[in-house]
Design an enzyme around this catalytic site. Sequence first.
Site, PDB file in Angstrom:
ATOM      1  N   TYR A  86       0.996  -1.193   0.075  1.00 23.82           N
ATOM      2  CA  TYR A  86       0.079   0.106   0.003  1.00 23.82           C
ATOM      3  C   TYR A  86       0.753   1.313   0.099  1.00 23.82           C
ATOM      4  O   TYR A  86       0.816   2.082  -1.061  1.00 23.82           O
ATOM      5  CB  TYR A  86      -0.813  -0.188   0.989  1.00 23.82           C
ATOM      6  CG  TYR A  86      -1.721   1.101   1.302  1.00 23.82           C
ATOM      7  CD1 TYR A  86      -2.717   1.366   0.415  1.00 23.82           C
ATOM      8  CD2 TYR A  86      -1.591   2.348   2.276  1.00 23.82           C
ATOM      9  CE1 TYR A  86      -3.808   2.615   0.498  1.00 23.82           C
ATOM     10  CE2 TYR A  86      -2.436   3.204   2.220  1.00 23.82           C
ATOM     11  CZ  TYR A  86      -3.328   3.189   1.421  1.00 23.82           C
ATOM     12  OH  TYR A  86      -4.488   4.716   1.445  1.00 23.82           O
ATOM     13  N   ASP A 140      -9.659   0.532  -9.274  1.00 20.85           N
ATOM     14  CA  ASP A 140      -8.523   1.530  -8.712  1.00 20.85           C
ATOM     15  C   ASP A 140      -7.115   0.740  -8.783  1.00 20.85           C
ATOM     16  O   ASP A 140      -6.993  -0.384  -9.000  1.00 20.85           O
ATOM     17  CB  ASP A 140      -8.740   2.300  -7.483  1.00 20.85           C
ATOM     18  CG  ASP A 140      -8.505   3.526  -7.717  1.00 20.85           C
ATOM     19  OD1 ASP A 140      -8.070   4.165  -8.743  1.00 20.85           O
ATOM     20  OD2 ASP A 140      -8.577   4.422  -6.719  1.00 20.85           O
ATOM     21  N   LEU A 375     -14.044  14.924  -6.730  1.00 17.85           N
ATOM     22  CA  LEU A 375     -15.731  15.198  -6.516  1.00 17.85           C
ATOM     23  C   LEU A 375     -16.031  16.258  -5.405  1.00 17.85           C
ATOM     24  O   LEU A 375     -17.357  16.669  -5.762  1.00 17.85           O
ATOM     25  CB  LEU A 375     -16.051  13.645  -5.592  1.00 17.85           C
ATOM     26  CG  LEU A 375     -15.920  12.242  -6.202  1.00 17.85           C
ATOM     27  CD1 LEU A 375     -16.317  11.119  -5.645  1.00 17.85           C
ATOM     28  CD2 LEU A 375     -16.572  12.518  -7.686  1.00 17.85           C
ATOM     29  N   ALA A 377     -15.505  19.430  -6.050  1.00 21.33           N
ATOM     30  CA  ALA A 377     -15.955  20.190  -7.209  1.00 21.33           C
ATOM     31  C   ALA A 377     -17.429  20.065  -7.140  1.00 21.33           C
ATOM     32  O   ALA A 377     -18.362  20.935  -7.134  1.00 21.33           O
ATOM     33  CB  ALA A 377     -15.216  20.091  -8.393  1.00 21.33           C
ATOM     34  N   ASP A 497      -1.838 -22.785 -42.075  1.00 26.02           N
ATOM     35  CA  ASP A 497      -1.506 -21.369 -42.049  1.00 26.02           C
ATOM     36  C   ASP A 497      -0.050 -21.379 -41.273  1.00 26.02           C
ATOM     37  O   ASP A 497       0.128 -22.164 -40.485  1.00 26.02           O
ATOM     38  CB  ASP A 497      -2.335 -20.333 -41.780  1.00 26.02           C
ATOM     39  CG  ASP A 497      -1.628 -18.988 -41.646  1.00 26.02           C
ATOM     40  OD1 ASP A 497      -0.999 -18.501 -42.656  1.00 26.02           O
ATOM     41  OD2 ASP A 497      -1.621 -18.232 -40.518  1.00 26.02           O
ATOM     42  N   TYR A 498       0.868 -20.600 -41.760  1.00 23.51           N
ATOM     43  CA  TYR A 498       2.244 -20.368 -41.158  1.00 23.51           C
ATOM     44  C   TYR A 498       2.514 -19.458 -40.125  1.00 23.51           C
ATOM     45  O   TYR A 498       2.166 -19.946 -38.737  1.00 23.51           O
ATOM     46  CB  TYR A 498       3.391 -20.523 -42.107  1.00 23.51           C
ATOM     47  CG  TYR A 498       4.790 -20.578 -41.323  1.00 23.51           C
ATOM     48  CD1 TYR A 498       5.202 -21.869 -40.906  1.00 23.51           C
ATOM     49  CD2 TYR A 498       5.440 -19.446 -40.929  1.00 23.51           C
ATOM     50  CE1 TYR A 498       6.311 -21.893 -40.371  1.00 23.51           C
ATOM     51  CE2 TYR A 498       6.556 -19.685 -40.353  1.00 23.51           C
ATOM     52  CZ  TYR A 498       7.232 -20.827 -39.946  1.00 23.51           C
ATOM     53  OH  TYR A 498       8.370 -20.962 -39.090  1.00 23.51           O
TER      54      TYR A 498
HETATM   55  C1  GDG Z   1      -9.980   9.489  -5.894  1.00 19.86           C
HETATM   56  C2  GDG Z   1      -9.215  10.473  -7.079  1.00 19.86           C
HETATM   57  C3  GDG Z   1     -11.664  10.931  -7.968  1.00 19.86           C
HETATM   58  C4  GDG Z   1     -12.839  14.927   1.962  1.00 19.86           C
HETATM   59  N1  GDG Z   1     -12.837  15.571   3.217  1.00 19.86           N
HETATM   60  C5  GDG Z   1     -13.787  15.015   4.327  1.00 19.86           C
HETATM   61  C6  GDG Z   1     -14.438  14.377   3.490  1.00 19.86           C
HETATM   62  N2  GDG Z   1     -13.941  14.333   2.120  1.00 19.86           N
HETATM   63  C7  GDG Z   1     -14.443  13.612   0.947  1.00 19.86           C
HETATM   64  C8  GDG Z   1     -15.192  14.481  -0.251  1.00 19.86           C
HETATM   65  C9  GDG Z   1     -14.969  13.783  -1.347  1.00 19.86           C
HETATM   66  C10 GDG Z   1     -13.952  12.873  -1.095  1.00 19.86           C
HETATM   67  O1  GDG Z   1     -13.612  12.850   0.333  1.00 19.86           O
HETATM   68  C11 GDG Z   1     -12.778  13.285  -1.639  1.00 19.86           C
HETATM   69  O2  GDG Z   1     -12.706  12.837  -3.114  1.00 19.86           O
HETATM   70  P1  GDG Z   1     -12.076  13.522  -4.131  1.00 19.86           P
HETATM   71  O3  GDG Z   1     -12.617  13.101  -5.570  1.00 19.86           O
HETATM   72  O4  GDG Z   1     -11.822  14.964  -4.158  1.00 19.86           O
HETATM   73  O5  GDG Z   1     -10.443  12.865  -4.122  1.00 19.86           O
HETATM   74  P2  GDG Z   1      -9.710  11.301  -3.845  1.00 19.86           P
HETATM   75  O6  GDG Z   1     -10.097  10.850  -2.404  1.00 19.86           O
HETATM   76  O7  GDG Z   1      -8.297  11.644  -4.070  1.00 19.86           O
HETATM   77  O8  GDG Z   1     -10.367  10.315  -4.934  1.00 19.86           O
HETATM   78  C12 GDG Z   1     -10.300  11.616  -7.634  1.00 19.86           C
HETATM   79  C13 GDG Z   1     -12.091  10.031  -6.988  1.00 19.86           C
HETATM   80  O9  GDG Z   1     -11.134   8.826  -6.748  1.00 19.86           O
HETATM   81  C14 GDG Z   1     -13.198   9.181  -7.136  1.00 19.86           C
HETATM   82  O10 GDG Z   1     -13.160   8.632  -8.514  1.00 19.86           O
HETATM   83  O11 GDG Z   1     -12.582  12.083  -8.138  1.00 19.86           O
HETATM   84  O12 GDG Z   1      -9.717  12.004  -8.445  1.00 19.86           O
HETATM   85  O13 GDG Z   1      -8.131  10.989  -6.751  1.00 19.86           O
HETATM   86  O14 GDG Z   1     -16.166  13.088  -1.421  1.00 19.86           O
HETATM   87  O15 GDG Z   1     -16.299  15.134   0.248  1.00 19.86           O
HETATM   88  N3  GDG Z   1     -15.928  13.753   3.826  1.00 19.86           N
HETATM   89  C15 GDG Z   1     -15.811  13.822   4.942  1.00 19.86           C
HETATM   90  N4  GDG Z   1     -15.178  14.780   5.905  1.00 19.86           N
HETATM   91  C16 GDG Z   1     -14.051  15.252   5.595  1.00 19.86           C
HETATM   92  O16 GDG Z   1     -13.516  15.963   6.122  1.00 19.86           O
HETATM   93  N5  GDG Z   1     -17.041  13.294   5.678  1.00 19.86           N
END
Ligand code: GDG
Length: 724
Positions: A86, A140, A375, A377, A497-498
Amino acid sequence: MSRTIIVSNRLPTKILRTDDSLTFQPSEGGLATGLGSIYRQEGNVWVGWPGLFVEDASEEEYVCEQLRQDSMVPVFLTEAEIRDFYEGFSNSTLWPTFHYFTQYATYEQAHWDAYVAVNEKFCRAVLELAGPEDTIWVHDYQLLLLPAMLRRERPEATIGFFLHIPFPSYELIRVLPWRTELLEGMLGADLLGFHTFGYMRHFLSAVAQLLGLSAQNGQIETGSRTVLVDAFPMGIDYDRYVQAAASDTAMQHEATYREALRDVRVILSIDRLDYSKGIAQRLRAFELLLQRYPEWREQVSLIMVVVPSRDQVAQYASLKEEIDELVGRINSQYRTISWTPIHYFYRSFPLEELASLYRLAEVALVTPMRDGMNLVAKEFVASKADQKGVLILSERAGAARELSDALIINPTDTGELAEAMHDALVMPEDEQQLRMGAMQALVRQYNVFAWTKLFMGRLAYSKMKQHTLDTETLKPVVVEQLLTEFHAAPSRLLLLDYDGTLAPFHPNPQRAQPDQELLLLLRALTDNPQNRVVIISGRDRTTLQAWLGHLPVDFIAEHGVWLRAAGEEWQLFQTLNNDWQRELRPILELYVARTAGSFIEDKEYSLVWHYRRADAELGAVRARDLLNHLTFMTANTELQVMEGNKVIEIKTAGIHKGTAAARWLATYQPAFTLALGDDRTDEDTFRAMPPEAYTIKVGTAARSLARYHVASTTDVRKLLRGLL
Ligand code: GDG
């Protein structure tokens, strides 16, 4: 009942050890939040690591039982596995490479070995669970080898794979010492999903360059199966974020924060601690904003949530120090008694508190250097009920492909980022609403449920397509039947076939000469007077003669132009002319000059352009060009242009392997016929065969006139040995 088995490194629940008890909590991260809402449906199961090192068998049993009640199956990993698999291979080799941070990548054999071993561990766990009707969905970069491992054990299984991080350019993939194994591992799936078309394109390019497998319309022919590759931008559980933002708890929190902040405006950033997220660059840009626009001092604060992550990896620890230092410096320089420029939190928050921050913020800064999707965003967009607020989004986040109404910036351009913050703070409300409204419509529609449905739909389609296009695999029962008929028949004709059938391809065709095993095999087959062995090839007669002429085999050379029965002289199928070669050869020469690695093969009555040794993508482009060119040049002539396996051949129309093979059938009238071939030119042979003949296509199972198919030359030899 068929169900879906989701497999990912982490379970959506993490187990924490507190004093003498265990607590179960939802885990953070994109995958867990994204799929967490849906996996419980219809008896589905989630397989993964629960984030805990178990102390003894009874604890293991307890954990299994607790998780089972929530449809989860744990894969327990040891501390050494977490260190090497990991933190090691996954997060110190693959993660930096796939995010274009090769300067941070390490290449440790011990880490790779652990990666293989843990993927095998996951494989065993899934095999124990999965029934033949189940769909397996692997997620993943930690499990890139798992699809092929599962495929080996369950050739018929339905396997999907989704990569949540970017797939980088071939130039980065090629650096990895284990690149071939990784790509082959992924190709064990029936469907491979990526967030964007760009990642998908990079993957197809890497597969073409490193494995020599080209793709058409996102379909890769692996030899034994067709693998579908497609882009599926992942969405969020939209309603969940709408509801969380509208909840009483979120509103109460917002009110408390607002009171503390008074009328200071809020810019928000939320990420896991990671160098790919561009956190330090974002801080510098915020500092630049305060320098360039002093009027924002005491008016605007940055609330920055950094969720602790991977702090055992050295790079993350030093990134944490860099962020701490930057925040300290900026705050100490600009703060006043009543205003703090940066509110920095190094911890995670419950969902409702996160939602209250989304509500509070006027601007969200999502500025990763690289991000598969991002996500956060989309969650910000979903949380803005009044559609007021501005999203500043990095062009290098997958989400930028969809959210074009955000302010899209280059995250390394600190100046541009500072300007974007200023623009966001002065953006008129009606423009904010227009942009936010458009993004909300998109994020609402393409939510995580739509994403799953789309992926599952394509996976089912890819399986269905494989079956309709398949020739039947040569199963042991068919082999048995074939052998019975062969042994009972007084006369047998074997049309072989060859290249690609008896012998594997070699980058240099002149080096594909028969090995000892093949020579002995052909000798043994021809020792039996009941057998008539015909080598039916596109090669020139001189080569065939030199390689196999000492054996009592018959030849059909140059795709049917030259014929020779064992012990007799070569003869032409019919009188032919080759004057056309003078006119067309210069065209082929032009393509050789334009395509490094390609070359011309001269045969007496045909010309061949080979591009197996050229750059895979360039070769494919040039081949299409040349085909068009030649089709035009040969219109209304007696010539035919044929596409073979990485070759384009010009020859006289009407003479092909089929017409020649028909002559053999008519002459010998065999009681048993077997025809084997691998490419399009062998389809002519298959077409000429009587219905009772055994026709077998070698390689891909894609549409063929053959009745059966086998995967490789190894299988061919095994079958032929069975005839002895
Ligand atoms: C990988 C890829 C791709 C964050 N802080 C808290 C919290 N979060 C949640 C957010 C969001 C998630 O964690 C983060 O998701 P991201 O997409 O921004 O990033 P990765 O974790 O790097 O995820 C990424 C994703 O997989 C999906 O395919 O988008 O590019 O790197 O949901 O809200 N949730 C809570 N407390 C926090 O303090 N509850």
